[in-house]
Motif scaffolding. Structure first.
Motif, mmCIF file in Angstrom:
data_model
loop_
_atom_site.group_PDB
_atom_site.id
_atom_site.type_symbol
_atom_site.label_atom_id
_atom_site.label_comp_id
_atom_site.label_asym_id
_atom_site.label_seq_id
_atom_site.Cartn_x
_atom_site.Cartn_y
_atom_site.Cartn_z
ATOM 1 N N LEU A 66 7.300 17.773 19.004
ATOM 2 C CA LEU A 66 6.443 18.955 18.913
ATOM 3 C C LEU A 66 6.723 19.897 20.076
ATOM 4 C CD1 LEU A 66 3.101 17.033 18.226
ATOM 5 C CD2 LEU A 66 4.636 18.045 16.511
ATOM 6 N N GLY A 67 6.750 21.206 19.808
ATOM 7 C CA GLY A 67 6.988 22.102 20.927
ATOM 8 C C GLY A 67 7.249 23.540 20.557
ATOM 9 N N ASP A 68 8.172 24.140 21.311
ATOM 10 C CA ASP A 68 8.515 25.551 21.155
ATOM 11 C C ASP A 68 10.037 25.691 21.224
ATOM 12 O OD1 ASP A 68 9.069 25.317 23.935
ATOM 13 O OD2 ASP A 68 7.073 26.005 24.475
ATOM 14 N N SER A 69 10.534 26.777 21.793
ATOM 15 C CA SER A 69 11.976 27.012 21.827
ATOM 16 C C SER A 69 12.722 25.953 22.614
ATOM 17 C CB SER A 69 12.271 28.389 22.421
ATOM 18 O OG SER A 69 11.741 28.493 23.738
ATOM 19 N N TYR A 70 12.057 25.344 23.583
ATOM 20 C CA TYR A 70 12.732 24.326 24.382
ATOM 21 C C TYR A 70 12.897 23.016 23.621
ATOM 22 C CZ TYR A 70 12.068 27.439 28.386
ATOM 23 O OH TYR A 70 12.100 28.506 29.241
ATOM 24 N N THR A 71 12.151 22.848 22.551
ATOM 25 C CA THR A 71 12.309 21.665 21.700
ATOM 26 C C THR A 71 13.350 21.907 20.609
ATOM 27 O OG1 THR A 71 10.108 20.784 22.143
ATOM 28 C CG2 THR A 71 11.111 20.158 20.061
ATOM 29 N N ILE A 72 13.391 23.119 20.062
ATOM 30 C CA ILE A 72 14.420 23.399 19.057
ATOM 31 C C ILE A 72 15.752 23.766 19.698
ATOM 32 C CG2 ILE A 72 12.825 24.082 17.232
ATOM 33 C CD1 ILE A 72 13.527 27.018 17.869
ATOM 34 N N LEU A 125 16.047 4.818 16.620
ATOM 35 C CA LEU A 125 15.285 6.032 16.348
ATOM 36 C C LEU A 125 15.951 6.834 15.236
ATOM 37 C CD1 LEU A 125 14.281 7.457 19.861
ATOM 38 C CD2 LEU A 125 12.717 6.893 18.002
ATOM 39 N N ALA A 126 15.152 7.272 14.288
ATOM 40 C CA ALA A 126 15.648 8.188 13.269
ATOM 41 C C ALA A 126 15.869 9.558 13.897
ATOM 42 C CB ALA A 126 14.644 8.293 12.129
ATOM 43 N N GLU A 127 16.619 10.393 13.201
ATOM 44 C CA GLU A 127 16.723 11.772 13.646
ATOM 45 C C GLU A 127 15.309 12.367 13.679
ATOM 46 O OE1 GLU A 127 19.638 13.677 14.620
ATOM 47 O OE2 GLU A 127 20.006 11.543 14.897
ATOM 48 N N PRO A 128 14.977 13.122 14.711
ATOM 49 C CA PRO A 128 13.596 13.580 14.844
ATOM 50 C C PRO A 128 13.178 14.598 13.795
ATOM 51 C CG PRO A 128 14.988 14.603 16.496
ATOM 52 C CD PRO A 128 15.828 13.549 15.830
ATOM 53 N N GLU A 129 11.942 14.481 13.388
ATOM 54 C CA GLU A 129 11.295 15.551 12.638
ATOM 55 C C GLU A 129 10.748 16.504 13.695
ATOM 56 O OE1 GLU A 129 7.547 16.237 9.554
ATOM 57 O OE2 GLU A 129 8.399 14.234 9.838
ATOM 58 N N ILE A 130 11.076 17.771 13.588
ATOM 59 C CA ILE A 130 10.725 18.731 14.633
ATOM 60 C C ILE A 130 9.781 19.794 14.100
ATOM 61 C CG2 ILE A 130 11.602 20.447 16.252
ATOM 62 C CD1 ILE A 130 14.194 18.879 16.436
ATOM 63 N N ILE A 131 8.655 19.954 14.773
ATOM 64 C CA ILE A 131 7.749 21.070 14.508
ATOM 65 C C ILE A 131 7.717 21.900 15.787
ATOM 66 C CG2 ILE A 131 5.410 21.792 13.928
ATOM 67 C CD1 ILE A 131 5.037 19.220 12.408
ATOM 68 N N ALA A 132 8.478 22.967 15.796
ATOM 69 C CA ALA A 132 8.625 23.791 16.984
ATOM 70 C C ALA A 132 9.217 25.139 16.575
ATOM 71 C CB ALA A 132 9.534 23.112 18.002
ATOM 72 N N ARG A 133 8.882 26.168 17.328
ATOM 73 C CA ARG A 133 9.447 27.485 17.058
ATOM 74 C C ARG A 133 9.380 28.327 18.326
ATOM 75 N NH1 ARG A 133 8.457 30.665 11.476
ATOM 76 N NH2 ARG A 133 9.344 28.672 10.822
ATOM 77 N N THR A 134 10.393 29.146 18.494
ATOM 78 C CA THR A 134 10.433 30.022 19.656
ATOM 79 C C THR A 134 9.212 30.931 19.684
ATOM 80 O OG1 THR A 134 12.830 29.992 19.672
ATOM 81 C CG2 THR A 134 11.782 31.839 20.783
ATOM 82 N N GLY A 135 8.606 31.026 20.867
ATOM 83 C CA GLY A 135 7.456 31.907 21.051
ATOM 84 C C GLY A 135 6.113 31.243 20.864
#
Length: 212
Positions: A20-26, A51-61
């Motif tokens: 979970l995060g923002d631009s630094y996670t994606i 570990l599986a490839e991560p599911e990512i909920i993140a977006r710049t800004g």
């Protein structure tokens, strides 16, 4: 902070990982396989942590409030073996208060904890990078930015400690990147795969202890 990136989707197989995060996670401006959560999963597998490839909920800004809304909209129904959280730089960048950040961050921690099956050892939080030491910040008040980042990170650390959640301080690594263009992407604000790899390496021992 810059044009929006797109959330990444999950890959099946192995221990379920939600980042979970923002631009630094994606990893804005970096290749998909250079994102720090992806590098963490790769490092983990090399150490026998499937570990599986991560599911990512993140977006710049995204701020803490934006991330909370996105998680709610995602309507997640499963429990994850690992949940990581890196959020707050846009709260600081937009001039929001530390008090507001603390309140919304506390709520996010509760959400992350629930998604990890109420297992605090399965949640890991990364500190906010100091973008004031990036080339993008040339001409800005770097000392003020750094001091504010420290205040936000102190609030996050305290909230994590209150729930026995691991807090990994990557901020010194981002400050040490100052002056090295290889540590940044073309926008001169976000971090390269080389820098994000250092974050993954710093997080790995905590994850290894919990998941092995």
């Amino acid at each position: 902070m810059l044009p929006s990136g797109q959330p990444a989707g999950p890959t099946a197989g192995g221990l379920a990982y939600l980042a979970l995060g923002d631009s630094y996670t994606i990893g804005e401006g970096a290749a998909a396989d250079e994102r720090w959560p992806v590098q963490l999963a790769t490092l983990g597998r090399k150490r026998g942590i499937m570990l599986a490839e991560p599911e990512i909920i993140a977006r710049t800004g995204w701020t803490t409030g934006d991330l909370s809304a996105a998680i709610a909209n995602a309507r997640l129904t499963k429990t994850y073996d690992l949940v990581s959280l890196l959020i707050g730089v846009n709260n600081q960048y937009q001039g929001q208060s530390v008090a507001m950040y603390r309140t919304e961050f506390r709520q996010l921690l509760g959400t992350a904890l629930g998604l990890a099956g109420n297992r605090p050892q399965r949640v890991v939080v990364l500190s906010i990078p100091d973008w004031g030491q990036s080339p993008f910040a040339n001409g800005q008040d770097r000392a003020r930015i750094g001091a504010e980042i420290d205040q936000f990170n102190a609030a996050a650390r305290q909230e994590c400690q209150s729930r026995d959640i691991a807090f990994i301080d990557i901020t010194p690594l981002t400050r040490a990147a100052a002056g090295d263009n290889n540590q940044f992407t073309r926008d001169r604000l976000h971090y390269s795969g080389a820098q994000m790899g250092k974050w993954a390496e710093l997080v790995l021992p905590t994850v290894e202890t919990v998941l092995k």
